[in-house]
Structures are given as C-alpha cells and as structure tokens.
Design a protein around this motif. Structure first.
Motif, short mmCIF file in Angstrom:
data_model
loop_
_atom_site.label_atom_id
_atom_site.label_comp_id
_atom_site.label_asym_id
_atom_site.label_seq_id
_atom_site.Cartn_x
_atom_site.Cartn_y
_atom_site.Cartn_z
N UNK A 34 -2.98 -1.33 -17.46
CA UNK A 34 -2.09 -0.64 -16.52
C UNK A 34 -2.69 -0.69 -15.12
N UNK A 35 -2.71 -1.89 -14.56
CA UNK A 35 -3.25 -2.05 -13.21
C UNK A 35 -2.25 -1.63 -12.15
N UNK A 36 -2.73 -1.59 -10.95
CA UNK A 36 -1.87 -1.18 -9.84
C UNK A 36 -1.02 -2.32 -9.31
N UNK A 37 -0.26 -2.03 -8.27
CA UNK A 37 0.62 -3.05 -7.69
C UNK A 37 -0.19 -4.14 -7.00
N UNK A 38 0.17 -5.39 -7.24
CA UNK A 38 -0.52 -6.50 -6.56
C UNK A 38 0.48 -7.57 -6.12
N UNK A 39 1.70 -7.12 -5.87
CA UNK A 39 2.73 -8.07 -5.44
C UNK A 39 2.49 -8.55 -4.01
N UNK A 130 5.02 -5.11 -3.25
CA UNK A 130 4.89 -3.68 -3.61
C UNK A 130 3.51 -3.12 -3.35
N UNK A 131 2.52 -3.98 -3.11
CA UNK A 131 1.18 -3.47 -2.81
C UNK A 131 1.17 -2.63 -1.53
N UNK A 137 1.15 9.59 -4.05
CA UNK A 137 2.20 10.16 -4.89
C UNK A 137 2.98 9.10 -5.66
N UNK A 138 2.71 7.82 -5.35
CA UNK A 138 3.39 6.74 -6.07
C UNK A 138 2.39 5.61 -6.28
N UNK A 139 1.64 5.70 -7.35
CA UNK A 139 0.57 4.76 -7.62
C UNK A 139 1.06 3.39 -8.08
N UNK A 140 2.25 3.35 -8.64
CA UNK A 140 2.76 2.07 -9.16
C UNK A 140 4.20 1.84 -8.70
#
Length: 331
Positions: A34-39, A130-131, A137-140
């Motif tokens: 469950x990694x973070x956004x990397x777009x 999305x990165x 408050x919005x980690x993903x």
C-alpha cells in the motif's frame, strides 16, 4: 521568379497538441502493498512555431498546407514518470513574416531575424499526476489532472519584405535596371509597363566591403492605393524599408508633379510611410546635358536630396550609393 511563385499571403489552420493527462497511480511492489501516490505528470502538447529562414523570400511552400497539426503530449506514468512532450511543428518562413489572428487581426508574432523562433499556437499543458495532491488529510489521492486541450485557430501569415532601401516609382522609371546594375539581382527588364510583377531583392555592395539591401517594388500608378494596377498588392512591402528612393525618368513631362502623385499614393495607403527618409533619383540622365540638368533641378523640391543618374552609363551611381549609405547611418 514568376508572379505565380511569389506568395506573400497564406491562411492556415493551426492545431496545437493536447496536453497529456497526469497519472493517478499508487506505488506497488513486492515489498510495498500500500504505497503512496507516484503518478507522473502528463507531457505538454506540441506547439506550432514560426522560424525565420533568410534563404526563403516567399510563402509558396505553405500555400497548399492548409492544416498544421502538432502532436499530443504523452500521459504520465507510475514512479513519477512524466509523459513525453508532443512534437512541435516548426514552419520556416522568410524574414519579414507576420502572423495574425484571422478573426481579430491581432499580431501573434513577427519574424525579423534569421533563426528567430516564435510560438504562434501553444500546446496544452500536461496535467499534474496524483503525487502533487498528497496531503496530511489525503494520503492516497486517486485523482490526477487531465491535460489542457490544445488550440485550433486560423492564422494569417503575411510577408512584408525587409530591405534598407525601397524603390518607388511609376512603371518604366528604371527601377529594375538600377537594381540589376548595383546588385547581383536579375530582374526582368523590358520597355513596357509592369515588367516587374513581383518584388525583387538585391544586396548592393558598398565601400570597404559594406553592403545594404535594395528592393524593387512593382511600379505604382495613380490610384494604386485604391486598388488600381499592381501597386496596391505591393505597397505593404514599402512599409518595412528604412529609406524610400523615388525614381522618376527625365522623360517625365513634369517631375515635380509625378513625385507628388507618388507621395500622395503612399499617404493614402499609409500616412506613416511619409515619416521615412526620402531620396530622389532622376533616371536616364544620359539623355540630357549639364545645362538641361541644371534647369530641371530648379523645378525640384529644395529639401529633397536629389541625384541625376544613368544606369546605362553608371553616371553618379556611386554618388547615389553614398547618399543612401549616409541616410542609412542617420536613420
């Protein structure tokens, strides 16, 4: 060059590329469930660009290119990969080309130097991945920006010749003959009106390896500013000349009156042309003697630098060059 090959006005539809959309990817690998956004971001859409080319002097090569379409930008990818930029379209044009919006008439770009590049229809910006939208408050964040759309617009390309000296006169005043004598240009020359159907440019060699550019504009007739003859189509080329060299033959029944008719045509077309420095060359001076030349001088405007020349015998051609060079350095 024939009149069919001299094109100084084209209208083209320019469509720049759409920007690529950003990626809404979330990082995933064997060690990260469950990694973070990397777009990554989307790429910019391709521009439509004008580029000055001193080897061109007509818009002929663009006459049938009615639609110019640039490439869209690429989409953003995972691991912060940015999308590729859309390929730009570069249109090479002669020095002196102006790009106008076809609806408003506003100038979008003006090419005055070799190699100069101007964007006339910018591509759309790429969307952010999305990165960029991660927050406490919005980690993903699962959204990304779409790319901006490109532009589609009709553009007018208009060529106004760039020259230091523009030759102004009635047909058969000897303009083409002078240009052929002082430069390597080879304009068509004959003893009938409107021999010159297109503007001709020539580089005039001067003292100590100096030079300047001279333009032979098709002959003006009375009423040219109202659309008579060929003059109206080419009067616009005079707008870019630093100096206007009026040329009137000694065969004219009234040189002063002929000069005023020419000045009035320029005034009617564009009053700003009268702010340019003016010189007067009385041509075919080999047909008169010194006594008659002196009498004719008495009838000419006193504040207008004047020289009697003969392109056939080279009479006072160097003096004319000296006058032009002096005025160019005072301009």
């Amino acid at each position: 060059m024939s009149s069919s090959n001299f094109i100084d006005y084209v209208k083209i539809c320019c469509r720049s590329g759409h920007g690529g959309g950003g990626s809404a990817h979330l990082h995933r690998d064997k060690k990260t469930a469950h990694g973070g956004p990397d777009g990554g971001d989307g790429g910019r859409g391709g521009h439509i660009i004008l580029k000055g080319n001193s080897q061109l002097w007509t818009l002929l090569h663009l006459q049938y290119q009615k639609h110019v379409i640039a490439e869209n930008g690429g989409y953003g990818g995972p691991s912060h990969s940015s999308g590729a930029y859309g390929k730009d379209i570069i249109l090479e044009v002669p020095i002196g080309t102006i790009a106008r919006d076809s609806e408003t008439g506003d100038i979008k770009a003006e090419i005055t130097e070799d190699g100069q590049m101007e964007i006339i229809t910018p591509g759309g910006r790429g969307g952010l991945g999305n990165a960029h939208f991660k927050s406490p408050t919005n980690q993903t964040p699962l959204y990304a920006q779409p790319g901006e759309p490109g532009l589609e617009e009709w553009t007018i390309l208009e060529l106004k010749l760039l020259a230091d000296v523009g030759l102004v006169g009635f047909p058969n005043a000897g303009k083409s003959t002078l240009l052929s004598v002082v430069s390597a240009a080879k304009p068509k020359i004959a003893n009938y009106p409107f021999t010159t159907l297109v503007p001709n440019l020539g580089v005039v060699a001067y003292r100590d390896y100096k030079s300047f550019v001279m333009a032979d504009i098709p002959g003006i007739i009375e009423g040219a500013s109202e659309g008579k003859g060929l003059g109206i189509r080419f009067l616009k080329h005079i707008e870019r000349n630093s100096i206007l060299l009026f040329m009137i033959s000694v065969e004219s029944p009234d040189i002063a009156e002929e000069y005023e008719i020419l000045v009035n045509e320029l005034r009617t077309y564009n009053p700003e042309l009268l702010h340019k420095q003016r010189l007067l060359a009385i041509t075919k001076a080999d047909m008169i003697d010194d006594e008659l030349e002196a009498e004719m001088r008495e009838t000419l405007p006193k504040d207008l630098p004047t020289v009697f020349i003969s392109s056939m015998t080279n009479k006072n051609i160097m003096q004319l060059k000296d006058m032009i060079w002096k005025e160019l350095n005072n301009a």
